[in-house]
Design a protein around this motif. Structure first.
Motif, short mmCIF file in Angstrom:
data_model
loop_
_atom_site.label_atom_id
_atom_site.label_comp_id
_atom_site.label_asym_id
_atom_site.label_seq_id
_atom_site.Cartn_x
_atom_site.Cartn_y
_atom_site.Cartn_z
N TRP A 1 -3.43 -1.41 -7.95
CA TRP A 1 -4.71 -1.95 -7.25
C TRP A 1 -5.90 -2.36 -8.01
O TRP A 1 -6.60 -3.29 -7.50
CB TRP A 1 -4.98 -0.96 -6.05
CG TRP A 1 -3.98 -1.05 -5.14
CD1 TRP A 1 -2.93 0.20 -4.74
CD2 TRP A 1 -3.68 -2.00 -4.08
NE1 TRP A 1 -2.23 -0.29 -3.74
CE2 TRP A 1 -2.44 -1.70 -3.41
CE3 TRP A 1 -4.10 -3.12 -4.10
CZ2 TRP A 1 -1.97 -2.41 -2.71
CZ3 TRP A 1 -3.35 -4.22 -2.82
CH2 TRP A 1 -2.63 -3.72 -2.26
N GLU B 1 0.81 -1.26 0.02
CA GLU B 1 0.20 0.00 0.05
C GLU B 1 0.82 1.22 -0.03
O GLU B 1 0.32 2.42 -0.22
CB GLU B 1 -0.99 -0.01 1.18
CG GLU B 1 -1.86 -1.05 1.29
CD GLU B 1 -1.25 -2.29 2.28
OE1 GLU B 1 0.01 -2.57 2.08
OE2 GLU B 1 -1.96 -2.76 3.06
N VAL C 1 -6.14 2.36 0.25
CA VAL C 1 -6.57 2.36 -1.30
C VAL C 1 -7.89 3.05 -1.59
O VAL C 1 -7.76 3.53 -2.74
CB VAL C 1 -6.79 0.75 -1.52
CG1 VAL C 1 -7.30 0.48 -2.92
CG2 VAL C 1 -5.64 0.10 -1.34
N VAL D 1 -7.58 -5.84 -0.03
CA VAL D 1 -6.35 -5.96 0.09
C VAL D 1 -5.98 -7.27 0.83
O VAL D 1 -6.20 -7.56 1.85
CB VAL D 1 -5.44 -4.66 0.52
CG1 VAL D 1 -3.94 -5.09 0.44
CG2 VAL D 1 -5.92 -3.66 -0.12
#
Length: 745
Positions: A471, A434, A508, A486
């Motif tokens: 992502w 991340e 995200v 995630v």
């Protein structure tokens, strides 16, 4: 504003005083018989290409097809995995990572210095002018030393003088803990040249010494002696052949550039000082803060800190106001265009093996370094950060492709100047894909404050878009509820691996939201925008309220109310994110979590909590956290300590003090949103708000009495304050105009 002390520094970390120009930094000791200046150049790093055969940027050294998917499948089945087991599957020992290096020490050996500290001794750092000075009287002669780091001229400069002619005598010498250099002195110029044994990185420093009166002698042992002078001054420049270009990270030999810098700076000392002063004051003077501070002139900074309680006293306010501006000073000194960004220690390091390599931790630390940049009117200091993040994209693309088989770019828990974007094997601090999303957020903040669509289009958006593409390729459907999560996910340094930990989801969410906004502003392709909208609609937002009213750190209700871990990562959505607004159930749950974690922690953790409590509109608790940081996580030279010294706490605290006075994350400018009772009367000048506004605020008895806003953009702005009729006004601000509410309104 001045930090001052009545004795020389005996300890580098606790007592020496920092000066810097972004690329160069030095620590001034003020020692009598042998003045010590330990100095750094920010690109002097071991590791990277040349340090090991086939430096791999942290990527897996052997193919691991399906490794991540296997861990994901395990998490689907078991919901929790021990960090050691995941590290065994996905991690590897780190090689070629390297560490920031001290460049060495300059010593000025003074033969007739006093053997004991005179009563007249004073060592200080004037942060308003960015000058460190040492003064004392010995045998009826007043001796004075001053040191500064000039950004316009790219040098560290120093001057020794006395109030009687012919009384300046000393020998300048260089030392290093490494033996990889030669030092030669010719014509009053000391040249230090070498290459790091680890990776062959070439480095050079030159020190040019001049005197008024007396003699300057270059010695065969690589030292320079000044004898019988009225005054003497020197300039120091240093560089390496590092370049932020993937994959080689090498540029030109530093000799020519260092020589040019020294030749240009080797003119009149006063001209050099004047350029330095003009440059520094142009940044530092943009913001002033008055919170009722006053301190007796005879109280040194160390005693001011030792006596601090956080109570409603003018002396305590003096320390707080000094600490606020010290954070701004340190950012100016450690982050200027043309070099690397501020690292874990800014630009100051006296070791060949510093804590955590004095590197760039991307799970909060480098981000925290830049929290105060925009709001305290130092937007220029973010340029090295922007360039560094941009330089991570090329190795980050390789890591995304080789480890994840995806588009975009990625970096994990920490990185170095050589594009380390992969993994190592410290189980609780190796997996954090991340990080690229969080790093990208800082660039979008720069746009939100400044509003340049050229910057958004050419600098921020390409970084954001590629991070978002990563992502879009790597979010996975959670079999528990069908949302996108995630996985594997790890809440930094705490608990087990799971799928969909709160911080992962919130980061995200922040990235996709920001990227969608930016795509709309720039008119990027409708197909890409639809993909962002679809992902956001299916994404688990990372916001859940648990069984005891807390904001959950994990998707499952695993939080322990007795847990006082220093990381409070699941509150990212409160700060620096903007998902959680005051007065919502999420804010109430965040408060429950924050209260349970307590007021302890390391320096940077306390600093983050200042920001959290300010975002919750609890100024008194925010101030309590500031007091806790000053009382138990601050060294006598006002550096933050983890321990050991870690500069992010200084920057985080300055940010938190701004959050008490001004917030603008929710598209409205909130004036005095979290003013503590200990600051009932005061004023601040020059703070910046998102939307392109600079504000001056006066207050009395805890209420705003005057607000002046200068717009840098033409757009609609909303300002909220009890001073305004109905508590709010929305108007079309015109670039360059000043708007005043209160006594002048």
């Amino acid at each position: 504003m001045v930090l001052w002390y009545s004795a020389p520094a005996a300890d580098w970390e606790r007592e020496a005083l920092p000066i810097g120009n972004g690329a160069l930094g030095a620590m001034v000791f003020g020692t009598l018989a042998s003045e010590r200046l330990q100095f750094n150049e920010k690109t002097l790093w071991t590791g990277g290409p040349g340090s090991v055969q086939g430096y791999d940027h942290g990527n897996w050294r052997e193919a691991r097809p399906g490794a991540i998917a296997a861990v994901q499948d395990e998490l689907d089945a078991q919901t929790r995995l021990d960090p050691e087991s995941v590290a065994a599957e996905l991690g590897q020992p780190r090689v070629g990572y390297g560490a920031h290096q001290t460049f060495g020490d300059l010593y000025l050996d003074i033969p007739d210095a006093p053997t004991a500290t005179p009563d007249s001794y004073r060592r200080e750092l004037d942060i308003s002018n960015a000058v460190a000075t040492v003064g004392y009287t010995h045998q009826q002669v007043r001796h004075q030393r001053e040191f500064f780091a000039s950004y316009p001229d790219g040098v560290i400069a120093g001057r020794l003088s006395a109030d009687r002619p012919g009384k300046v005598t000393f020998t300048l010498r260089y030392t290093s803990p490494r033996s990889d250099f030669t030092a030669t002195a010719v014509g009053g110029r000391l040249t230090v040249r070498g290459a790091l044994e680890d990776n062959g990185l070439r480095f050079e420093a030159q020190i040019l010494l001049r005197s008024k009166g007396g003699t300057v002698t270059s010695n065969a042992d690589g030292t320079i002696t000044v004898a019988g002078a009225d005054s003497a001054w020197f300039v120091l420049a240093a560089g390496t052949d590092y370049a932020d270009t993937y994959p080689d990270y090498r540029g030109e030999d530093p000799h020519a550039a260092v020589t040019r810098t020294i030749d240009r700076a080797g003119e009149r000392y006063q001209s050099l000082f004047a350029r330095h002063l003009s440059d520094h004051r142009a940044l530092f003077d943009r913001v002033t803060l008055d919170i009722g501070q006053s301190v007796p002139a005879d109280v040194p900074t160390g005693r001011l800190l030792a006596n601090y309680t956080g109570a409603a006293s003018a002396a305590d306010r003096a320390l707080e106001a000094l600490y606020f501006q010290y954070g701004r000073y340190l950012l100016i000194a450690s982050s200027r265009p043309g070099s690397l960004p501020a690292n874990l220690q800014g630009v100051w390091n006296h070791s060949t093996s510093p804590p955590w390599s004095a590197d760039y931790h991307t799970n909060i630390n480098i981000q925290m370094n830049y929290w105060p940049a925009e709001a305290t009117n130092l937007a220029e200091t973010t340029a090295p950060y922007d360039r560094f993040v941009e330089a991570l994209r090329a190795p980050g693309r390789r890591t995304a492709k080789e480890m994840f088989g995806s588009r975009g770019w990625v970096v994990h828990n920490e990185t170095n100047p050589y594009g380390f974007t992969g993994v190592h094997d410290w189980a609780t601090a190796f997996w954090f894909p991340e990080a690229a999303a969080w790093l990208s957020g800082q660039l979008y903040e720069h746009y939100r404050f400044g509003g340049s669509t050229d910057y958004l289009r050419n600098a921020a958006y390409p970084v954001m878009k590629e991070a978002a593409e990563f992502w879009l390729d790597n979010l996975r459907t959670d079999p528990r509820d069908g949302t996108l999560v995630v996985t594997p996910s790890y809440s930094p340094e705490h608990g087990d691996f799971t799928a969909g930990a709160a911080m992962s989801q919130q980061i995200v969410h922040d990235l996709l939201t920001n990227t969608l906004e930016a795509a709309g502003i720039l008119g990027d392709s409708p197909a890409f925008r639809r993909s962002l909208e679809k992902a956001l609609a299916e994404l688990d937002p990372g916001l859940r309220i648990g069984s005891w009213g807390q904001l959950q750190e994990w998707k499952a209700d695993l939080d322990d109310p007795a847990d006082d871990h220093r990381h409070v990562s699941h509150l990212y959505a409160l700060h620096p994110g903007r998902q959680i607004e005051p007065g919502t159930k999420w804010a109430d749950a965040a408060k429950v979590s924050l209260t349970a974690r307590g007021d302890g922690g390391t320096g940077w953790s306390k600093a983050w909590k200042i920001n959290f409590w300010a975002r919750l509109r609890d100024g008194d608790h925010a101030h309590k956290m500031l007091a806790e940081q000053l009382k138990s996580s601050t060294l006598p030279n006002l550096w933050d300590t983890h321990p050991p010294f870690q500069i992010d706490g200084n920057f985080g605290a300055t940010s938190g003090m701004v959050e008490m006075l001004l917030q603008s994350q929710y598209d409205a400018i909130e004036v005095l949103p979290a003013l503590p009772a200990t600051w009932p009367d005061g004023s601040v000048r020059g703070l910046r708000a998102r939307g392109g506004a600079t504000l001056d605020i006066d207050w009395a008895d805890g209420q705003a009495t005057r607000i002046a806003l200068t717009a840098s953009r033409t757009r609609r702005l909303t300002v909220r304050s009890d001073l305004l009729p109905g508590g709010e006004t929305t108007f079309r601000a015109i670039a360059g105009r000043r708007y005043v509410w209160g006594k002048e309104g």
